[in-house]
Design a protein around this motif. Structure first.
Motif, short mmCIF file in Angstrom:
data_model
loop_
_atom_site.label_atom_id
_atom_site.label_comp_id
_atom_site.label_asym_id
_atom_site.label_seq_id
_atom_site.Cartn_x
_atom_site.Cartn_y
_atom_site.Cartn_z
N THR A 198 0.81 -1.21 0.00
CA THR A 198 0.00 0.00 0.00
C THR A 198 0.85 1.27 0.00
O THR A 198 0.31 2.35 0.21
CB THR A 198 -0.94 0.03 1.22
N LYS A 240 -1.89 -9.47 -1.97
CA LYS A 240 -2.64 -9.48 -3.22
C LYS A 240 -2.48 -10.84 -3.88
O LYS A 240 -1.39 -11.43 -3.86
CB LYS A 240 -2.12 -8.41 -4.18
N GLN A 285 -11.96 -8.88 -3.57
CA GLN A 285 -11.96 -7.43 -3.32
C GLN A 285 -11.75 -7.10 -1.85
O GLN A 285 -12.31 -6.15 -1.31
CB GLN A 285 -13.27 -6.81 -3.83
N THR A 293 -7.73 -3.20 0.39
CA THR A 293 -7.92 -1.84 -0.11
C THR A 293 -6.61 -1.08 0.02
O THR A 293 -5.83 -1.32 0.93
CB THR A 293 -9.01 -1.09 0.67
N GLY A 331 -7.07 1.22 -5.16
CA GLY A 331 -8.37 0.55 -5.26
C GLY A 331 -8.44 -0.73 -4.44
O GLY A 331 -7.76 -0.87 -3.44
N ARG A 332 -9.28 -1.65 -4.92
CA ARG A 332 -9.52 -2.92 -4.21
C ARG A 332 -8.91 -4.06 -5.01
O ARG A 332 -8.91 -4.06 -6.23
CB ARG A 332 -11.01 -3.15 -4.03
N ASP A 333 -8.43 -5.06 -4.27
CA ASP A 333 -7.83 -6.24 -4.89
C ASP A 333 -8.29 -7.50 -4.17
O ASP A 333 -8.53 -7.48 -2.96
CB ASP A 333 -6.30 -6.18 -4.80
N ASP A 334 -8.34 -8.59 -4.93
CA ASP A 334 -8.55 -9.90 -4.30
C ASP A 334 -7.33 -10.19 -3.43
O ASP A 334 -6.20 -9.82 -3.78
CB ASP A 334 -8.70 -10.99 -5.35
#
Length: 187
Positions: free
Chosen positions: A38, A134, A157, A160, A164-167
């Motif tokens: 992040t 991620k 998702q 964060t 944005g959002r990630d699996d």
């Protein structure tokens, strides 16, 4: 809480300091670090200064414990316990880390994390550590597996960050786990 200094065979772990700003800034220019973490991108000297300042605040309020990893006096990465939460049934936190490109493949994450995990369970009294990454971050997954984390699944998702959002893959390590690596279906 005052920052804690930890030492391993090859590393010193200490709270990041103002003198580390240039090294942290240089390391975070590697596109792999913001790809999987992040940290801001682009990463500026101001980003590093803010990181050092907020790290000190978070040690003081006991919400995070973050260390720079030093090998031969040089910053080679960062490792921390993030989102430390005390529950009636015991405290937990999330283990996070990044390593400078020049220091990858040397086992520094596992070596540093072993010291951090020992401190978290034995000194800080945590009962559970979370690991999140991620989907696709196999180097992080290999390190977590080597540390004895158990793979607990993939959440859509779930993660964060500034992009944005990630699996996300998730894992956990309990104070009662033997820390022996077990099979992970993603590796």
């Amino acid at each position: 809480m005052e920052p804690v200094r930890l030492q391993t065979e090859r590393l010193v772990l200490a709270a990041p300091k103002i003198a580390d700003i240039d090294a942290i800034t240089a390391a975070c220019q590697d596109p792999e670090i913001p790809r999987w973490t992040t940290v801001p991108s682009p990463y500026t000297r101001e980003s590093a200064r803010e990181f050092v300042e907020i790290t000190a605040q978070r040690w003081a309020d006991e919400s995070h414990a973050t260390w720079s990893m030093y090998a031969d006096g040089e910053v080679v990465g960062s490792i921390g316990l993030h989102h430390i939460v005390d529950h009636e049934s015991g405290a937990q936190a999330e283990l996070g880390y990044w390593v400078a490109a020049s220091a990858r493949g040397k086992g520094y994450v596992v070596e540093a994390a072993m010291a951090v995990i020992d401190w978290a369970f034995d000194e800080r009294g945590l009962v559970r550590l979370d690991w999140r990454a991620k989907v696709g971050n196999e180097p992080s997954a290999r390190a977590a597996r080597a540390l004895g984390f158990r793979y607990e699944g993939m959440q859509r998702q779930f993660l964060t960050g500034p992009r944005g959002r990630d699996d996300g893959w998730v894992g956990g390590l309990l104070v009662s786990d033997d820390r022996s690596p077990v099979e992970w279906p993603i590796l």
